[in-house]
Design a protein around this motif. Structure first.
Motif, PDB file in Angstrom:
ATOM      1  N   THR A 138       0.843  -1.199   0.000  1.00 54.23           N
ATOM      2  CA  THR A 138       0.000   0.000   0.000  1.00 54.23           C
ATOM      3  C   THR A 138       0.875   1.244   0.000  1.00 54.23           C
ATOM      4  O   THR A 138       0.629   2.190  -0.751  1.00 54.23           O
ATOM      5  CB  THR A 138      -0.929   0.011   1.237  1.00 54.23           C
ATOM      6  OG1 THR A 138      -1.748  -1.159   1.203  1.00 54.23           O
ATOM      7  CG2 THR A 138      -1.803   1.247   1.251  1.00 54.23           C
ATOM      8  N   VAL A 159      -8.534  -5.992   1.397  1.00 57.53           N
ATOM      9  CA  VAL A 159      -9.288  -4.931   2.072  1.00 57.53           C
ATOM     10  C   VAL A 159      -9.359  -5.228   3.574  1.00 57.53           C
ATOM     11  O   VAL A 159      -9.169  -4.330   4.409  1.00 57.53           O
ATOM     12  CB  VAL A 159     -10.697  -4.768   1.452  1.00 57.53           C
ATOM     13  CG1 VAL A 159     -11.555  -3.823   2.256  1.00 57.53           C
ATOM     14  CG2 VAL A 159     -10.579  -4.302   0.001  1.00 57.53           C
ATOM     15  N   LYS A 162      -6.013  -4.535   5.141  1.00 54.50           N
ATOM     16  CA  LYS A 162      -5.809  -3.079   5.261  1.00 54.50           C
ATOM     17  C   LYS A 162      -6.548  -2.544   6.486  1.00 54.50           C
ATOM     18  O   LYS A 162      -6.002  -1.751   7.255  1.00 54.50           O
ATOM     19  CB  LYS A 162      -6.321  -2.351   4.014  1.00 54.50           C
ATOM     20  CG  LYS A 162      -5.390  -2.372   2.844  1.00 54.50           C
ATOM     21  CD  LYS A 162      -6.015  -1.533   1.732  1.00 54.50           C
ATOM     22  CE  LYS A 162      -5.106  -1.351   0.574  1.00 54.50           C
ATOM     23  NZ  LYS A 162      -5.683  -0.460  -0.446  1.00 54.50           N
ATOM     24  N   ASP A 174     -11.471   1.609   9.395  1.00 49.83           N
ATOM     25  CA  ASP A 174     -11.755   1.489   7.964  1.00 49.83           C
ATOM     26  C   ASP A 174     -10.481   1.255   7.157  1.00 49.83           C
ATOM     27  O   ASP A 174      -9.385   1.619   7.557  1.00 49.83           O
ATOM     28  CB  ASP A 174     -12.460   2.738   7.451  1.00 49.83           C
ATOM     29  CG  ASP A 174     -11.571   3.972   7.552  1.00 49.83           C
ATOM     30  OD1 ASP A 174     -10.797   4.065   8.512  1.00 49.83           O
ATOM     31  OD2 ASP A 174     -11.660   4.832   6.662  1.00 49.83           O
ATOM     32  N   LYS A 176     -10.318   2.342   4.010  1.00 53.00           N
ATOM     33  CA  LYS A 176     -10.255   3.417   3.023  1.00 53.00           C
ATOM     34  C   LYS A 176      -9.211   4.485   3.376  1.00 53.00           C
ATOM     35  O   LYS A 176      -8.515   4.993   2.499  1.00 53.00           O
ATOM     36  CB  LYS A 176     -11.642   4.056   2.880  1.00 53.00           C
ATOM     37  CG  LYS A 176     -11.805   4.880   1.652  1.00 53.00           C
ATOM     38  CD  LYS A 176     -13.254   5.268   1.463  1.00 53.00           C
ATOM     39  CE  LYS A 176     -13.439   5.813   0.067  1.00 53.00           C
ATOM     40  NZ  LYS A 176     -14.820   5.983  -0.285  1.00 53.00           N
ATOM     41  N   SER A 177      -9.092   4.818   4.655  1.00 56.13           N
ATOM     42  CA  SER A 177      -8.149   5.864   5.073  1.00 56.13           C
ATOM     43  C   SER A 177      -6.718   5.339   5.235  1.00 56.13           C
ATOM     44  O   SER A 177      -5.799   6.112   5.509  1.00 56.13           O
ATOM     45  CB  SER A 177      -8.611   6.497   6.384  1.00 56.13           C
ATOM     46  OG  SER A 177      -8.564   5.545   7.436  1.00 56.13           O
TER      47      SER A 177
END
Length: 186
Positions: A138, A159, A162, A174, A176-177
């Protein structure tokens, strides 16, 4: 008395002969040992000199490397052979190629050298192997699809990893961040 004397002389002659043979063998082995010891001493001395020379070179290169800006180090990492090798492994193939453990170790060593603050933060966290790999990828801007190819897994597992790594590193639930949070770890 003569028999006794003859027997004694033979015994002395045999002892003398054995002594001469053993003494000759001892001298030969001692000479070989001294030769090897001298050779070994020379080799040790040569290796010590080589280590001193390499240590000096290492210090010189480290001083030069320390003068490079963090952003230049990151750019160098992004364009390094190992990162390019990982990117190449994500290309579609009939038979996929996966990174070996030595590839991962080499990537991690490069990250440690180029992004020391980032490395120390992720090293402190108790990340699983997959979370660590996903974190590295990432930070190196690999897409979840590319990560799934490299790790031979599904995008959903990426996902999930992460999200889990984000929780362990930043206490955020989350996924996403996660990339944004990683960028703050220079």
């Amino acid at each position: 008395y003569r028999r006794f004397r003859t027997k004694k002389l033979r015994e002395v002659a045999r002892l003398n002969s054995n002594l001469a043979i053993v003494k000759q063998n001892y001298t030969k082995v001692l000479a070989e040992w001294q030769s090897k010891e001298k050779s070994f001493s020379n080799q040790v001395s040569e290796k010590q000199n080589e280590l001193e020379r390499l240590s000096q070179q290492l210090q010189e290169y480290q001083q030069l490397y320390d003068q490079i800006s963090p952003s230049d180090k990151e750019d160098a990492l992004m364009h390094s052979d190992i990162v390019m090798t990982f990117r190449d492994m994500t290309k579609p193939r009939r038979t996929p190629i996966y990174p070996s453990q030595s590839d991962w170790d080499y990537l991690l060593a490069n990250v440690e050298r180029c992004l020391p603050s980032f490395y120390s933060e992720i090293a402190r966290a108790s990340l699983s192997k997959q979370e660590l790999q996903v974190t590295l990828l990432t930070r190196l801007n690999f897409s979840p699809a590319d990560m799934a190819i490299l790790l031979n897994t599904k995008v959903q597992r990426i996902v999930n990893a992460k999200g889990s790594a984000n929780q362990k590193l930043f206490k955020k639930d989350d996924a996403k961040s996660f990339p944004k949070n990683l960028k703050h770890l220079l």
